[in-house]
Design an enzyme around this catalytic site. Structure first.
Site, PDB file in Angstrom:
ATOM      1  N   CYS A   1      88.872  -9.825  59.514  1.00  0.00           N
ATOM      2  CA  CYS A   1      90.215  -9.220  59.440  1.00  0.00           C
ATOM      3  C   CYS A   1      90.183  -7.773  59.902  1.00  0.00           C
ATOM      4  CB  CYS A   1      90.745  -9.268  58.010  1.00  0.00           C
ATOM      5  SG  CYS A   1      90.783 -10.908  57.299  1.00  0.00           S
TER       6      CYS A   1
HETATM    7  C1  BEZ Z   1      86.975 -12.218  57.160  1.00  0.00           C
HETATM    8  O1  BEZ Z   1      87.989 -11.652  57.525  1.00  0.00           O
HETATM    9  O2  BEZ Z   1      85.884 -11.860  57.556  1.00  0.00           O
HETATM   10  C2  BEZ Z   1      87.067 -13.386  56.233  1.00  0.00           C
HETATM   11  C3  BEZ Z   1      88.075 -13.448  55.284  1.00  0.00           C
HETATM   12  C4  BEZ Z   1      88.113 -14.503  54.400  1.00  0.00           C
HETATM   13  C5  BEZ Z   1      87.177 -15.510  54.482  1.00  0.00           C
HETATM   14  C6  BEZ Z   1      86.203 -15.456  55.470  1.00  0.00           C
HETATM   15  C7  BEZ Z   1      86.142 -14.388  56.353  1.00  0.00           C
END
Ligand code: BEZ
Length: 211
Positions: free
Chosen positions: A45
């Protein structure tokens, strides 16, 4: 019931990192991209939000307003924005909705319980100036989105809203387009006086009309 293409984009009032917004009023006459990310302070994210901030001028150029969302509250988003700027080199320059009560996530069906019962998946909605849903894509949490693809689809949506054409596989702005299947040759003569190439009676190719 789940949203479908052509449905009215649900309206809502929400607290964001840039103050409270009434969604439809905030959109005004613009196109909109509403996208959810699963959780703050997560790696994928962080890269997504930094990338969207970097290419925001591309959305502006297309008269598109961008807004993010996660189930974390706004004070958490604000803290995380410092990390995004530090690590991705661009300050977040669009609002992010805090949705701890999942009101907006529920309206847009952004929580898929068989994937995760509490976090939003990576949903993307493109909304037209008529406030109708024009595109929906859902990615798993483990896959960062391709926001250049979202821009490409917006180019197609904006072109096909203006002309009775469709865009072929992997089309990019400026490439040749296809005359819509519902357009007769007779009507096409009026609509596209510049002419076209008939590859098959159902596959008629022409230069992008607004070029
Ligand atoms: C991420 O943004 O890295 C992420 C968020 C939730 C679950 C897995 C990855």
């Amino acid at each position: 019931m789940a949203l479908r293409l052509g449905d009215d984009a649900p309206n809502f009032t929400a607290v964001t990192t840039q103050g409270t917004i009434h969604f439809h009023e905030w959109l005004g006459n613009s196109w909109g991209v509403l996208f959810s990310h699963p959780k703050d302070f997560t790696p994928v994210c962080t890269t997504e939000l930094g990338y969207v901030a970097r290419i925001k001028p591309e959305f502006d150029r297309r008269n598109v307003k961008v807004i993010g969302l996660s189930v974390d509250p706004v004070d958490s988003h604000v803290k995380w924005e410092h990390d995004i700027e530090e690590t991705q080199g661009t300050a977040v320059n669009f609002p992010m909705i805090g949705d701890p009560d999942r009101a907006v996530s529920t309206l847009y069906d952004m929580i898929h319980p068989n994937a995760n019962d509490s976090l939003t998946v990576r949903s993307v909605f493109v909304i037209g100036p008529d406030k109708k849903v024009k595109l929906m894509i859902t990615y798993p949490a483990s896959t960062g989105r391709n926001f250049d693809e979202i821009l490409r689809v917006i180019d197609s949506l904006q072109l096909t809203a203006q002309y009775k054409v469709a865009t072929p596989a992997n089309w990019r702005d400026g490439d040749d387009v296809i005359i819509g299947a519902a357009v007769s040759d007779e009507d096409a003569t009026t609509l596209f006086p510049q002419g076209w190439t008939t590859v098959k009676p159902y596959l008629r190719v022409l230069k992008q009309p607004n070029r």
